[in-house]
Motif scaffolding. Structure first.
Motif, PDB file in Angstrom:
ATOM      1  N   PHE A 170       0.818  -1.206   0.000  1.00 35.44           N
ATOM      2  CA  PHE A 170       0.000   0.000   0.000  1.00 35.44           C
ATOM      3  C   PHE A 170       0.863   1.272   0.000  1.00 35.44           C
ATOM      4  N   ALA A 171       2.073   1.177   0.540  1.00 36.48           N
ATOM      5  CA  ALA A 171       3.065   2.255   0.405  1.00 36.48           C
ATOM      6  C   ALA A 171       2.541   3.650   0.758  1.00 36.48           C
ATOM      7  N   CYS A 172       1.755   3.749   1.821  1.00 37.09           N
ATOM      8  CA  CYS A 172       1.214   5.060   2.205  1.00 37.09           C
ATOM      9  C   CYS A 172       2.359   6.059   2.429  1.00 37.09           C
ATOM     10  N   SER A 173       2.141   7.282   2.002  1.00 40.23           N
ATOM     11  CA  SER A 173       3.199   8.303   2.101  1.00 40.23           C
ATOM     12  C   SER A 173       3.611   8.535   3.550  1.00 40.23           C
ATOM     13  N   PHE A 174       2.638   8.418   4.464  1.00 33.80           N
ATOM     14  CA  PHE A 174       2.881   8.755   5.865  1.00 33.80           C
ATOM     15  C   PHE A 174       3.315   7.566   6.705  1.00 33.80           C
ATOM     16  N   CYS A 175       3.481   6.397   6.097  1.00 32.27           N
ATOM     17  CA  CYS A 175       3.746   5.166   6.867  1.00 32.27           C
ATOM     18  C   CYS A 175       4.986   5.329   7.748  1.00 32.27           C
ATOM     19  N   TYR A 176       4.826   5.164   9.059  1.00 28.21           N
ATOM     20  CA  TYR A 176       5.973   5.371   9.945  1.00 28.21           C
ATOM     21  C   TYR A 176       7.035   4.296   9.780  1.00 28.21           C
ATOM     22  N   VAL A 177       6.654   3.152   9.184  1.00 26.05           N
ATOM     23  CA  VAL A 177       7.652   2.079   8.985  1.00 26.05           C
ATOM     24  C   VAL A 177       8.726   2.517   7.977  1.00 26.05           C
ATOM     25  N   ARG A 178       8.383   3.462   7.109  1.00 30.82           N
ATOM     26  CA  ARG A 178       9.392   4.001   6.189  1.00 30.82           C
ATOM     27  C   ARG A 178      10.611   4.523   6.943  1.00 30.82           C
ATOM     28  N   GLN A 179      10.365   5.026   8.164  1.00 29.51           N
ATOM     29  CA  GLN A 179      11.441   5.628   8.947  1.00 29.51           C
ATOM     30  C   GLN A 179      12.036   4.669   9.980  1.00 29.51           C
ATOM     31  N   SER A 180      11.617   3.416   9.950  1.00 28.16           N
ATOM     32  CA  SER A 180      12.181   2.429  10.879  1.00 28.16           C
ATOM     33  C   SER A 180      13.337   1.709  10.168  1.00 28.16           C
ATOM     34  N   PRO A 181      14.148   0.963  10.912  1.00 30.42           N
ATOM     35  CA  PRO A 181      15.298   0.303  10.254  1.00 30.42           C
ATOM     36  C   PRO A 181      14.899  -0.520   9.038  1.00 30.42           C
ATOM     37  N   VAL A 182      13.769  -1.231   9.124  1.00 33.23           N
ATOM     38  CA  VAL A 182      13.383  -2.093   7.995  1.00 33.23           C
ATOM     39  C   VAL A 182      13.064  -1.258   6.749  1.00 33.23           C
ATOM     40  N   GLY A 183      12.542  -0.079   6.953  1.00 31.10           N
ATOM     41  CA  GLY A 183      12.234   0.789   5.812  1.00 31.10           C
ATOM     42  C   GLY A 183      13.462   1.537   5.315  1.00 31.10           C
ATOM     43  N   GLU A 204      -9.443   7.341   6.839  1.00 30.57           N
ATOM     44  CA  GLU A 204      -8.841   8.601   7.285  1.00 30.57           C
ATOM     45  C   GLU A 204      -9.570   9.824   6.779  1.00 30.57           C
ATOM     46  N   THR A 205     -10.390   9.642   5.747  1.00 29.25           N
ATOM     47  CA  THR A 205     -11.087  10.734   5.092  1.00 29.25           C
ATOM     48  C   THR A 205     -12.228  10.121   4.286  1.00 29.25           C
ATOM     49  N   ASP A 206     -13.166  10.961   3.858  1.00 29.83           N
ATOM     50  CA  ASP A 206     -14.175  10.458   2.909  1.00 29.83           C
ATOM     51  C   ASP A 206     -13.915  11.018   1.509  1.00 29.83           C
ATOM     52  N   LEU A 207     -12.825  11.740   1.352  1.00 28.62           N
ATOM     53  CA  LEU A 207     -12.541  12.378   0.063  1.00 28.62           C
ATOM     54  C   LEU A 207     -11.529  11.532  -0.710  1.00 28.62           C
ATOM     55  N   ASP A 208     -11.965  10.974  -1.807  1.00 28.30           N
ATOM     56  CA  ASP A 208     -11.055  10.115  -2.548  1.00 28.30           C
ATOM     57  C   ASP A 208      -9.894  10.908  -3.166  1.00 28.30           C
ATOM     58  N   SER A 209     -10.144  12.198  -3.408  1.00 34.59           N
ATOM     59  CA  SER A 209      -9.053  13.025  -3.937  1.00 34.59           C
ATOM     60  C   SER A 209      -7.923  13.124  -2.895  1.00 34.59           C
ATOM     61  N   VAL A 210      -8.299  13.173  -1.634  1.00 32.33           N
ATOM     62  CA  VAL A 210      -7.297  13.232  -0.560  1.00 32.33           C
ATOM     63  C   VAL A 210      -6.588  11.881  -0.451  1.00 32.33           C
ATOM     64  N   ARG A 211      -7.376  10.796  -0.515  1.00 33.80           N
ATOM     65  CA  ARG A 211      -6.756   9.467  -0.480  1.00 33.80           C
ATOM     66  C   ARG A 211      -5.715   9.328  -1.591  1.00 33.80           C
ATOM     67  N   LYS A 212      -6.080   9.777  -2.782  1.00 35.62           N
ATOM     68  CA  LYS A 212      -5.164   9.619  -3.915  1.00 35.62           C
ATOM     69  C   LYS A 212      -3.879  10.418  -3.726  1.00 35.62           C
ATOM     70  N   ARG A 213      -3.975  11.507  -2.988  1.00 33.59           N
ATOM     71  CA  ARG A 213      -2.780  12.326  -2.766  1.00 33.59           C
ATOM     72  C   ARG A 213      -1.869  11.706  -1.697  1.00 33.59           C
ATOM     73  N   PHE A 214      -2.466  11.160  -0.632  1.00 32.65           N
ATOM     74  CA  PHE A 214      -1.672  10.678   0.493  1.00 32.65           C
ATOM     75  C   PHE A 214      -1.370   9.174   0.431  1.00 32.65           C
ATOM     76  N   MET A 215      -2.225   8.411  -0.228  1.00 31.15           N
ATOM     77  CA  MET A 215      -2.042   6.942  -0.241  1.00 31.15           C
ATOM     78  C   MET A 215      -2.685   6.349  -1.502  1.00 31.15           C
ATOM     79  N   PRO A 216      -2.160   6.722  -2.677  1.00 25.65           N
ATOM     80  CA  PRO A 216      -2.814   6.342  -3.948  1.00 25.65           C
ATOM     81  C   PRO A 216      -2.906   4.837  -4.175  1.00 25.65           C
ATOM     82  N   GLN A 217      -2.077   4.057  -3.488  1.00 27.77           N
ATOM     83  CA  GLN A 217      -2.115   2.615  -3.720  1.00 27.77           C
ATOM     84  C   GLN A 217      -3.039   1.877  -2.742  1.00 27.77           C
TER      85      GLN A 217
END
Ligand code: SF4
Length: 310
Positions: free
Chosen positions: A66-79, A180-193
């Protein structure tokens, strides 16, 4: 067409198209994902940090499509140290079910309480799960040897495929669907996958119709429409609110390093990004919900909260 009866579910092949109801937005997956097998020695990990009210975390995969832009795992050792872009690789834990069976037995022998958070660093229902069934195999084990409690955290409607096992866990399970939102435009910006919002809402409805305890996690809080609190109040009477400053496990530092504030439009940033957002959103939700509804703002009520709070 979605299916509502647990007994019917096992006779139907669940595909992404059937769950997404023809919506293609969530299909913006990377063309190439490097899939590997992993053979860990253990599958249950003692929980710590902001999940320390659970005894264990359980991750069927390492990595997340899903590769969400905000995923905190991106900043962990595994990411950070994998050397591949987050979302472009997944390790599947092929022996997960065998390990879980043995570890649950051992913990029960020691008379230890078993409260599991699945999953803390991956989504157990990411697209690979359609064919790998690793999460499903773990639920099959837990249906036979139930833990004291399982919190199943996901962004995917694929969870409805496993209603047959979830019903056997009765009140020992709660599904927490991130919306996280009901706006699909927002979803596409923050977590398009990630899966479309409407598909997640339909999945929540199905879980409820089948008597599965379910909550919505508005986590992280993203810009939403005025109607969103009312839509949620029709859907569930239990929501968890979490912002970037309490939800990334570092008081907002990981989120800053990921430059998430740059994804907001200028007029949105002031309203929707900052330390004040959780209280503002709590007030909006309160206007839509009856006083007996459960609205947890993790940042405010975390201390002294037992597992029923999550
Ligand atoms: S679904 Fe969860 S684990 Fe996966 S990328 Fe998004 S935040 Fe990270």
């Amino acid at each position: 067409m979605l299916i509502v009866s647990a007994s019917c579910l096992r006779n139907v092949v669940i595909t992404r198209d059937s769950l997404y109801d023809g919506e293609k937005e969530g299909d913006e997956m990377k063309e190439f994902v490097n899939i590997n097998e992993s053979f860990p020695k253990k599958i249950l990990t003692p929980a710590s940090g902001f999940l320390s009210r659970y005894s264990h975390t359980l991750n069927p995969y390492i990595g997340c499509q899903f590769a969400c832009s905000f995923c905190y795992v991106r900043q962990s050792p595994v990411g950070l140290f994998r050397g591949e872009e987050w979302g472009r690789w997944v390790d599947k834990k092929v022996t997960a079910a065998n390990l879980l069976e043995k570890e649950l037995l051992k913990l029960r022998d020691k008379d230890q309480s078993i409260t599991i958070f699945m999953s803390s660093s991956t989504d157990p229902y990411q697209p690979l799960e359609y064919k790998e069934n690793i999460t499903r195999s773990l639920l099959e084990v837990m249906a036979k040897q139930p833990p004291d409690f399982l919190l199943l955290q996901t962004r995917s409607p694929l969870v409805v495929r496993d209603i047959d096992f979830l019903v056997t866990l009765k009140d020992k399970v709660r599904v927490s669907m991130s919306i996280e939102t009901d706006l699909d435009s927002v979803r596409k910006r923050f977590m398009p996958q990630s899966p479309p919002i409407q598909a997640r809402m339909k999945a929540v409805e199905q879980l409820r119709e089948n008597g599965i305890p379910v909550q919505v996690a508005v986590a992280p809080i993203l810009p939403f429409s005025e109607q969103f609190p009312f839509r949620l109040s029709q859907l569930v009477n239990r929501i968890v609110l979490d912002d970037f400053f309490s939800g990334d496990g570092s008081g907002g530092k990981r989120t800053e390093r990921l430059k998430i504030s740059e994804l907001y439009e200028e007029k949105e940033r002031e309203l929707w990004y900052g330390n004040h957002v959780h209280l503002q959103v709590y007030e909006k939700m309160r206007t839509a919900y009856s006083p007996d509804a459960f609205i947890l703002v993790k940042k405010v009520f975390n201390v002294g909260c037992d597992r029923s709070c999550f």
